[in-house]
Write a protein that holds these residues in place. Structure first.
Motif, PDB file in Angstrom:
ATOM      1  N   PHE A 122    -109.181 -63.041  22.770  1.00 40.15           N
ATOM      2  CA  PHE A 122    -108.838 -61.647  22.418  1.00 40.15           C
ATOM      3  C   PHE A 122    -108.831 -61.324  21.208  1.00 40.15           C
ATOM      4  O   PHE A 122    -109.686 -60.360  20.719  1.00 40.15           O
ATOM      5  N   LEU A 123    -107.898 -61.948  20.351  1.00 38.38           N
ATOM      6  CA  LEU A 123    -107.917 -61.520  18.926  1.00 38.38           C
ATOM      7  C   LEU A 123    -109.317 -61.917  18.312  1.00 38.38           C
ATOM      8  O   LEU A 123    -109.861 -61.043  17.435  1.00 38.38           O
ATOM      9  N   ASP A 124    -109.955 -63.065  18.578  1.00 40.32           N
ATOM     10  CA  ASP A 124    -111.353 -63.229  18.184  1.00 40.32           C
ATOM     11  C   ASP A 124    -112.542 -61.838  18.328  1.00 40.32           C
ATOM     12  O   ASP A 124    -113.044 -61.556  17.574  1.00 40.32           O
ATOM     13  N   ASP A 125    -112.336 -61.553  19.653  1.00 43.07           N
ATOM     14  CA  ASP A 125    -113.061 -60.403  20.036  1.00 43.07           C
ATOM     15  C   ASP A 125    -112.837 -59.324  19.286  1.00 43.07           C
ATOM     16  O   ASP A 125    -113.711 -58.428  18.706  1.00 43.07           O
ATOM     17  N   ILE A 126    -111.701 -58.959  18.856  1.00 45.85           N
ATOM     18  CA  ILE A 126    -111.205 -57.697  18.247  1.00 45.85           C
ATOM     19  C   ILE A 126    -111.892 -57.956  16.933  1.00 45.85           C
ATOM     20  O   ILE A 126    -112.476 -57.190  16.220  1.00 45.85           O
ATOM     21  N   GLY A 127    -111.659 -59.177  16.186  1.00 49.76           N
ATOM     22  CA  GLY A 127    -112.204 -59.572  14.995  1.00 49.76           C
ATOM     23  C   GLY A 127    -113.718 -59.264  14.923  1.00 49.76           C
ATOM     24  O   GLY A 127    -114.235 -59.013  13.940  1.00 49.76           O
TER      25      GLY A 127
ATOM     26  N   TYR D   7    -106.816 -41.305  22.498  1.00 48.06           N
ATOM     27  CA  TYR D   7    -107.150 -42.849  22.225  1.00 48.06           C
ATOM     28  C   TYR D   7    -107.107 -43.516  23.562  1.00 48.06           C
ATOM     29  O   TYR D   7    -106.318 -43.907  24.079  1.00 48.06           O
ATOM     30  N   PRO D   8    -108.267 -43.681  23.753  1.00 48.60           N
ATOM     31  CA  PRO D   8    -108.689 -44.461  25.185  1.00 48.60           C
ATOM     32  C   PRO D   8    -108.416 -45.741  25.283  1.00 48.60           C
ATOM     33  O   PRO D   8    -107.775 -46.290  26.251  1.00 48.60           O
ATOM     34  N   GLY D   9    -108.734 -46.511  24.340  1.00 46.92           N
ATOM     35  CA  GLY D   9    -108.414 -48.103  24.295  1.00 46.92           C
ATOM     36  C   GLY D   9    -109.468 -48.731  24.896  1.00 46.92           C
ATOM     37  O   GLY D   9    -110.149 -48.174  25.693  1.00 46.92           O
ATOM     38  N   CYS D  10    -109.510 -50.038  24.665  1.00 42.30           N
ATOM     39  CA  CYS D  10    -110.878 -50.843  25.073  1.00 42.30           C
ATOM     40  C   CYS D  10    -110.927 -50.802  26.720  1.00 42.30           C
ATOM     41  O   CYS D  10    -111.942 -50.629  27.192  1.00 42.30           O
ATOM     42  N   SER D  11    -109.843 -51.004  27.215  1.00 44.44           N
ATOM     43  CA  SER D  11    -110.043 -51.214  28.763  1.00 44.44           C
ATOM     44  C   SER D  11    -110.601 -49.892  29.296  1.00 44.44           C
ATOM     45  O   SER D  11    -111.453 -50.107  30.366  1.00 44.44           O
ATOM     46  N   CYS D  42    -109.225 -51.369  18.298  1.00 51.47           N
ATOM     47  CA  CYS D  42    -108.384 -51.805  19.477  1.00 51.47           C
ATOM     48  C   CYS D  42    -106.965 -51.896  18.763  1.00 51.47           C
ATOM     49  O   CYS D  42    -106.645 -52.254  17.444  1.00 51.47           O
ATOM     50  N   CYS D  43    -105.792 -52.071  19.568  1.00 56.02           N
ATOM     51  CA  CYS D  43    -104.479 -51.826  19.206  1.00 56.02           C
ATOM     52  C   CYS D  43    -104.187 -53.107  18.980  1.00 56.02           C
ATOM     53  O   CYS D  43    -102.907 -53.464  18.446  1.00 56.02           O
ATOM     54  N   GLY D  44    -104.734 -54.051  19.379  1.00 55.62           N
ATOM     55  CA  GLY D  44    -104.253 -55.594  19.120  1.00 55.62           C
ATOM     56  C   GLY D  44    -103.795 -56.201  20.258  1.00 55.62           C
ATOM     57  O   GLY D  44    -103.612 -57.430  20.648  1.00 55.62           O
ATOM     58  N   ALA D  45    -103.097 -55.388  21.229  1.00 54.57           N
ATOM     59  CA  ALA D  45    -102.612 -55.666  22.417  1.00 54.57           C
ATOM     60  C   ALA D  45    -101.693 -56.878  22.429  1.00 54.57           C
ATOM     61  O   ALA D  45    -101.221 -57.010  21.292  1.00 54.57           O
TER      62      ALA D  45
END
Lengths: 206, 921, 136, 285
Positions: A122-127, D7-11, D42-45
């Motif tokens: 997940f973090l990789d994907d954000i990066g 802010y919709p967010g990724c999902s 992304c908020c980082g979740a």
């Protein structure tokens, strides 16, 4: 789990609680063992150590004992414990702290810990592009964790593929990722946290 | 027999709050001749205690209600109900206050002010997970008290709110609104909830023997005198205890039952359904306190109670303003009453008045009158309703008895009832009284004062004991026999003589520890000459082994200044290396024999204070005596006092709690050890933050605001490990090194510690005091501590009038509580010593000189050596001031020359006949 | 069994026995209906005469509830009472009365159950003995 | 027409497309203009706060700073986790600003809204109430709020975090019968869905059992993770827990759209795994 009857010579390391406070701002030492956190935790059934035991080990400076425990990865960060703790100890935050430590010290591997594999993917994907592309994320998670093998052997893989198709049919699995424009800023954020970016590189290499 | 009626005021004291502390402070002051304005916001006096079903260990209704009644009747007390202090200004000696009440505002003046606003229960709605407002069967402990009250909605058998059925499975959740900084901003322990939850559970089982009771708790804090035993008894009675703080209450689907989920002590998750959940709510300072404190400039603590210096209990930062009970912090009734006495004494010392009481009213001469008997039925509200049904037919029967002119029912819940009674007796022209109740002894004082008010000699009354009777119609026969007999006896009564005896206005204090010294100083400050007798060659006693009070104040500095004050005070005579070897006399007139410097001398005094202190045991466990670094807490402290840096270089310290306390052979809590260990641990950590400090405990009993230092200790990294009686820590010595193995109950695994030293918190045991108890006719409890008067919330009074206790001789306690007791003693003693004369006599033995054969039988028989042969007259003489009225000589006298007119042989014979159904009119 | 219900007088001390009665009341216990109490300031006030008078008046049994021997507020009141009970017991056979119709119990102030148990024990004993021969 | 930052967010660009559709549809209907935060990231979740303390703050903080720069006063976040992370960052930035004013001299003024809270504003609630053309009679709903919009209250500023009532009131306003139940904020397993579905089914099974015991015929949520966990695996859960499923899971915005007579509402709901049609039909909706 190790033999709990073994007599452990305690060598409490008050630096540990000091370090926790410095890194996370949390003060576990206020705990008086009321066990409200454990009583209210919805996930204790899947834990090897209860939340109050995790706190106790941390207090004793025995961080090593719990860094590799299942508990910290089972915690869903629902924050029930944190919200209700009479001493305002951020117990969920301690779980995060432990996950971060395990990650930073390279104590967990994606192939051995599915939760970790998922977070890492997940973090990789954000990066990669600043937003998560779920369709790709799921694939990468399956591959990096090797979860597909297990799912293949127990038959759940087909179930998941069927679920994926169903979502696709409903327009919920897009095929193209979207990213942010300001990737420069993104890189800066990831570089600010050296441990993480280093890990990110490693994992993309693997 | 004491008599106090004062025409001239000694001073005015404003007491704010009419709960148990305020009532007692007001009564103590009024008895000394001060005028008291007692202000209460509710419509009736009594405060929180009046709302409770029972107090440990007995019914509460007779305790608060009695005092409320006395306050209302007392000529020196103006009780302002439904009132509050609207404004107050001025300073010590000249406060001006405005009391706002139903009839408007009234300005009053006061020399001193006592804040006794008490506490309020915490509102549990702050805990939304407990769904207090949402679920019917979640109730607060205060509501349960009401449900349990015999005069409550269900005649004392609680029913659950949802369906009116008696509960079968009840849970108590402790610490609701206490020991918590998250939801309720109460970092303190409320001190009383553990005990009241136990009491409620026991009472519930008494009412509903089939009911299951479970208390969910963290630490069971039963640190009061006798409380630990109550705790053990409760367990024996089947009250279940689970050490777990409940996180939420859930309603079972489709019912009003309640589900609790918790992890038990074995680490297993449990889900249990209860049909009633009681929230043991904590205490909050009264809402009025903050405002009044602001007007007066009184400083409050972090917890919003009045901030009090541990060495000056009951004093505020403002001169002339004193405080007691719940206003000083969470307190149980016992401590509130002690403080009420102390605050009253301090206020009295502040506004020194003229000593002496006025004339004693004369009684109406009834000798020529035909007996006219008034019968009063006073039913304890805890009597069963079936018993109630017997009362009307019984009253009808009593009316038919010869000589009865007046039958009345007295409502014990109406605190003005006794006041009206005297008027009714007077109006009815009654000259004898029969009083029937299930609290004959407790009500004696009230009955006698009502009779005096009505101008009747108080000896003209007879009581009917309604205790331990059945409630079925079968009981009617016995009741008729009892009442017929009592009326008959009343008709036979003749008024007894009372003599006025001068009071010796001096005190003897036995024990030169802090409590004894403080009592001596307090009395001396009120101009009472005091003789202070100390067995050892120096003053100070146990305090020499105490380093600090719980907030860290230096006890040694305080001790030194106290010793200086005592030795320099012109009113105090100090006798060290001295011992009391005998005593005789009675309240107001004691003669004690003191052995000092090999000589015996007699000291005359009006009151005696027993402050003989305590020691700590020498344990035969935990390898004590086998290693120089294993200390008793007192030795550990001594070393620290002598050298504050003594332990600075230690790497690891271990404190072991409950050494010899809370064990079968010594089933009480030594009360001060938890605070001691926590305090010491903090101080060690402050000295050397790298030291590993462990406290091995059974329950952490840092009650009240002391919980703050428990928190501070944890913040500083002190590690607390709990153990059970059956899994005590193992101490061993390996190659000269100490080793402690203890199983951590949370981790479920043994831990090994290598301390540099160990401090054992050994049990406090009382100094040997059997002789003194015998000399002054008081008793010791089964643990060897002095037993306070059992009857009426008199925590520092002996069973015998004129004898008082303070400090460790009563029970283990911290310094500040000993000091409060010392002041309370002074206040109680001043009730007696302020009088010039006492009424003595009444129920005493009298010698008929004509019949006396001078055989000396009475002289030999009397347990107090009172009778002597009056040589010029040639017969035995019994001083009515000294006679204790046991009647032993009366029965022993072979010539029947001694009579006991309160209960003569004729009385007894006639009573026996009448009780057996014979008509002897 | 007969329907004989013995009539019993109990002389109780105003200290220990009365405190025990207080506890008994709080415990919701009751004395058997046929026991009636005369309270004495101390059992030392008891005279042999009082025991005999009660029997003469028609009691089937008489007992004394005093303090523990070592806790009498008047030091040896209960010992004096004990002597008198023993003395009366020696007199009774001459009158054709069983000595057991007179007894003494030591009470503890805190024991409510004991207060009631003593009375019940007395009732049982006298019930077994039957009506007092002094009656009629 | 009120405008509000979004802010919709990724999902919501992917698996929660159904939620995005229904939010946009309802806002259109109500005349609320959603201004999407430009170049949001992304908020980082859970991943970020599990693995990297700094990133876990930096990622959402970036979005707050963007919003500030873009002049948005209010920022709505439909995803509960996004909301939680944005609030966490807001609190961290505020703390930092108070400790060291030089870092963010202007401070963060943006107010982050959970969507339910935003829709519960009196003026919007009033608008909804006046626009109802089809009251949702026949729906017996339990509202499920989940963890993230409520806990911990120090982060979320939630007022009634153990027993929230905003959604209950909203759904009630729409004409549905809202049932009280004790699991409003109990955990559904959240991001465990992928890696530890065993945990999710255990938790969700408990939720379903209680909802059914309470007599519910549907559940209403405001979080796409809750929705996924409740909606996607009902077959498996029915088997594991012996429960009479399926039960339709609605977004609260679905129901607003339905009650306001928004024609496209049925299309949004067709994207759910459990088809709500049979229930709606039986309720005459």
């Amino acid at each position: 789990m190790e033999d709990r009857a073994e007599v452990v010579f305690l060598e409490p390391d008050y630096d540990v609680t000091g370090k926790i406070r410095a890194l996370s701002g949390i003060s576990p030492e206020l705990c008086y063992q009321c066990r409200k956190c454990t009583s209210g935790c919805p996930l204790t059934f899947a834990m090897d150590y209860y939340p109050d035991q995790i706190v106790r080990y941390l207090l004793l400076g025995l961080e090593e004992k719990v860094l590799s425990s299942a508990t910290v990865w089972v915690c869903s960060a629902c924050e029930t414990c944190t919200t209700r703790c009479p001493n305002e100890i951020d117990i969920a935050g301690l779980m995060d702290y432990l996950k971060q430590q395990a990650h930073a010290r390279g104590l967990v591997r994606p192939k051995e810990n599915l939760s970790y594999a998922f977070h890492k993917a997940f973090l990789d994907d954000i990066g990669r592009r600043g937003r998560v592309f779920e369709t790709g994320l799921l694939q990468r998670y399956m591959l990096s964790s090797g979860a597909w093998k297990a799912k293949l052997s127990d038959g759940t893989l087909w179930e998941e593929i069927r679920l994926g198709l169903a979502l696709f049919r409903r327009g919920r699995l897009p095929l193209r990722p979207r990213g942010i424009r300001d990737t420069h800023e993104l890189r800066r954020l990831f570089e600010k946290a050296p441990v993480s970016s280093e890990n990110t590189t490693q994992s993309s290499a693997s | 027999m004491t008599e106090t009626k004062e025409k001239k005021n000694k001073g005015n004291v404003l007491v704010v709050g009419g709960g148990v502390a305020g009532l007692n402070a007001a009564l103590d002051l009024a008895a000394q001749g001060y005028h008291v304005d007692l202000v209460e916001k509710e419509s009736d006096l009594g405060g929180t205690v009046a709302k409770l079903h029972r107090l440990y260990p007995l019914c509460s209704c007779c305790k608060a209600a009695n005092r409320a009644t006395l306050c209302k009747m007392h000529p020196n007390i103006r009780a302002w109900t439904k009132s509050s202090v609207a404004r107050i200004s001025g300073q010590a000696g000249a406060f001006q206050a405005v009391i706002a009440g139903p009839t408007g505002e009234t300005p009053i003046e006061a020399d001193a002010v006592i804040l006794a606003m008490g506490v309020e229960p915490f509102n549990p709605q702050a805990y939304d997970t407990y769904a207090y407002a949402a679920y019917e069967n979640v109730i607060s402990s205060i509501e349960l008290e009401w449900l349990q009250k015999p005069v409550g909605p269900f005649q004392g058998v609680p029913k659950r709110p949802s369906d009116g059925q008696p509960p079968k499975k009840v849970a108590w959740l402790q610490c609701v609104g206490s020991r918590e900084i998250n939801k309720c901003d109460a970092p303190y322990c409320s001190s009383v909830c553990c005990m009241y939850a136990l009491k409620e559970a026991v009472q519930l089982k008494d009412a509903l023997p089939e009911a299951e009771t479970t208390i969910f708790f963290m630490d069971m804090r039963t640190h009061g005198k006798g409380y630990e035993k109550y705790f053990e008894d409760a367990k024996q009675k089947g009250v279940r205890l689970v050490r777990s703080r409940i996180h939420s209450i859930e309603k079972a689907a489709g019912t009003e039952d309640l589900v609790l989920e918790y992890v038990d002590e074995n680490g297993a998750k449990q889900v249990e359904t209860f049909d009633l959940v009681v929230l043991s709510v904590g205490l909050r300072p009264s809402a009025e306190l903050e405002e009044l404190a602001k007007m007066l400039g009184v400083t409050l603590s972090e917890d919003h109670y009045v901030a009090v210096d541990n060495f000056k209990p009951c004093e505020t930062n403002v001169a002339g303003v004193f405080v007691c009970g719940g206003a000083t912090g969470p307190r149980d009734v016992h401590q509130s009453v002690v403080e009420a006495g102390a605050a009253a004494a301090k206020a009295a010392a502040w506004t020194k008045g003229v000593s002496g009481n006025g004339a004693v009213a004369e009684f109406r001469d009834v000798s020529g009158e035909a007996p006219s008997v008034g019968v009063v039925l006073s039913l304890c509200p805890s009597k069963l309703p079936e018993f109630e049904a017997l009362i009307d037919p019984l009253a009808a029967f009593v009316k038919t008895l010869p000589g009865v002119t007046f039958v009345e029912r007295l409502d014990l819940l109406d605190s003005a009832a006794f006041g009206r009674l005297s008027q009714r007796l007077q109006a009815a022209g009654v000259n004898r009284l029969v009083y029937a109740s299930c609290t004959p002894l407790m009500h004696q004082e009230l009955v006698e004062s009502a009779m005096k008010e009505a101008g009747l000699n108080p000896s003209l009354y007879e009581f009917v004991d309604l205790r331990a009777l059945g409630s079925t119609p079968v009981e009617m026969n016995r009741l008729q026999d009892l009442f017929r007999t009592a009326v008959l006896k009343a008709r036979m009564l003749e008024p007894l003589n009372y003599a006025k005896v001068p009071v010796k206005k001096s005190a003897l204090v036995i024990g030169g520890g802090l409590a004894g010294m403080q009592a001596a100083l307090a009395l001396a400050e009120m101009d009472v000459p005091v003789t202070l007798v100390e067995k050892k060659d120096r003053l100070g006693g146990h305090a020499h082994k105490v380093r600090s009070a719980w907030k860290g104040e230096s006890v040694q500095d305080f001790l030194k200044s106290t010793i200086d004050k005592v030795t320099q005070h012109p009113k105090i005579t100090v006798l060290t290396s001295a011992e009391v070897v005998g005593a005789r006399g009675f309240a107001g007139n004691y003669i004690s024999t003191v052995r000092h410097n090999g000589q015996k001398k007699e000291i005359e005094h009006g009151v005696v204070v027993l402050a003989t202190g305590a020691h700590s045991i020498k344990p035969d466990e935990y390898a004590y005596g086998k290693h120089p670094e294993i200390y008793r807490w007192s030795d550990f402290t001594k070393k620290l006092i002598d050298d504050p840096a003594a332990f600075k270089s230690a790497q690891c310290a271990v404190f072991i709690q409950c050494v010899g306390s809370r064990e079968p052979q010594r089933p009480y809590c030594s009360r001060l050890c938890c605070t001691f260990a926590v305090r010491s641990a903090i101080d060690l950590k402050t000295l050397n933050p790298d030291m590993d400090v462990y406290v091995l405990y059974r329950e952490v009993r840092t009650f009240g605001e002391r919980e703050r230092i428990y928190k501070e200790a944890r913040e500083k990294g002190v590690f607390f490990i709990r153990f059970d009686l059956d899994s005590k820590p193992q101490v061993s010595i390996e190659d000269g090194r100490l080793k402690v193995v203890v199983t951590d109950p949370i981790l479920g695994r043994p831990l090994a510690l290598s301390p540099d030293f160990i401090s054992l918190q050994t049990a406090i045991i009382p100094a040997e005091a059997a002789d003194l108890a015998a000399f002054y006719k008081v008793s010791l409890n089964e643990d060897g501590f002095f037993a306070e008067s059992p009857a009426k919330m008199r925590p520092v009074d002996g069973e015998t009038e004129g004898v008082f206790f303070a400090g460790l001789a009563l029970a283990p306690k911290p310094v500040e509580e000993s000091l409060a007791e010392a002041w309370a003693v002074a206040g109680r003693a001043m009730r007696l010593l302020r009088q010039d004369v006492m009424l003595v006599g009444g129920a005493v033995a009298e010698v008929d000189p004509d019949k006396c054969a001078v055989c000396l039988t009475c002289v030999r028989t009397c347990p107090f050596h009172i009778p002597f042969i009056d040589s010029p007259q040639g017969h035995a003489f019994i001083d009515p001031g000294l006679c204790q009225g046991c009647g032993m000589c009366v029965s022993e006298c072979p010539g029947k020359a001694i009579s006991y007119r309160r209960l003569s042989d004729d009385h007894i014979a006639v009573m026996a006949l009448s009780l057996l159904g014979s008509d002897v009119n | 069994m007969s329907t004989f219900e013995p009539q019993i007088i109990g002389y109780c001390c105003a200290n220990c026995a009365s405190s025990a009665a207080q506890i008994a009341e709080k415990m919701g216990l009751s004395l058997p209906e046929n026991v009636k109490v005369i309270q004495l300031p101390c059992t030392g006030r008891l005279d042999s005469l009082h025991l005999l008078k009660a029997l003469e008046a028609g009691a089937d049994g008489v007992y004394v509830a005093g303090c523990q021997p070592d806790s009498c507020q008047f030091k040896h009141g209960v010992e004096k009472a004990q002597k008198k009970v023993k003395y009366v017991q020696t007199l009774l056979p001459a009158l054709g009365v069983e000595p057991d119709r007179v007894a003494l119990f030591h009470m503890m102030a805190g024991k409510g159950q004991q207060f009631v148990d003593a009375a019940s024990a007395m009732v049982e004993k006298i019930r077994a003995l039957g009506p007092s021969p002094l009656k009629d | 027409m009120p405008t509000v930052g979004y802010y919709p967010g990724c999902s919501l660009e992917g698996t929660a497309r159904d939620y995005a559709d229904s939010i946009q549809g309802v806002c259109r209907k109500l005349g609320i203009e959603l201004v999407e935060l430009e170049d949001w990231s992304c908020c980082g979740a859970t991943a970020a706060h599990s693995l990297d303390h700094e990133l876990a703050i930096a990622l959402p903080a970036r979005n707050l700073i963007l919003a500030q720069q873009q002049g948005l006063e209010d920022l709505t976040a439909p995803c509960a986790l996004c909301f939680n992370r944005l609030k966490t960052a807001e609190k961290a930035l505020k703390k930092k600003a108070s400790e060291d004013p030089s870092t963010t001299p202007e401070g963060i003024q943006v107010r982050v809204w959970d969507l339910v809270e935003y829709f519960s504003r009196p003026e919007i609630l009033d608008k909804i109430e006046r626009g109802i053309v089809r009251p949702l009679q026949g729906l017996r709903a339990v509202c499920y709020y989940g963890c993230m919009v409520n806990r911990p209250p120090k982060v979320t500023d939630a007022r009634a975090w153990e027993n929230p009532t905003d959604m209950d009131r909203l759904v009630q306003t729409l004409g549905a019968t809202v049932l009280d139940w004790p699991y409003k904020t109990d955990c559904c397993g959240a991001s465990h869905a992928v890696a530890r579905p065993d945990l999710v089914t255990a938790l969700v099974g408990k939720l379903f059992r209680r909802a059914l015991d309470q007599g519910a015929n549907c559940m209403v949520v405001s979080c796409q993770m809750c929705h996924a966990n409740l909606d996607l695996y009902q077959k498996r859960i029915a088997q594991e827990h012996q429960l009479p499923l399926p039960v339709p899971i609605f977004y609260f915005t679905d129901l607003i759209g339905l009650a306001l007579g928004e024609r496209s509402a049925l299309n949004w709901m067709k994207r759910h795994m459990v088809d709500p049609e049979p229930l709606l039909a039986s309720a005459g909706l």
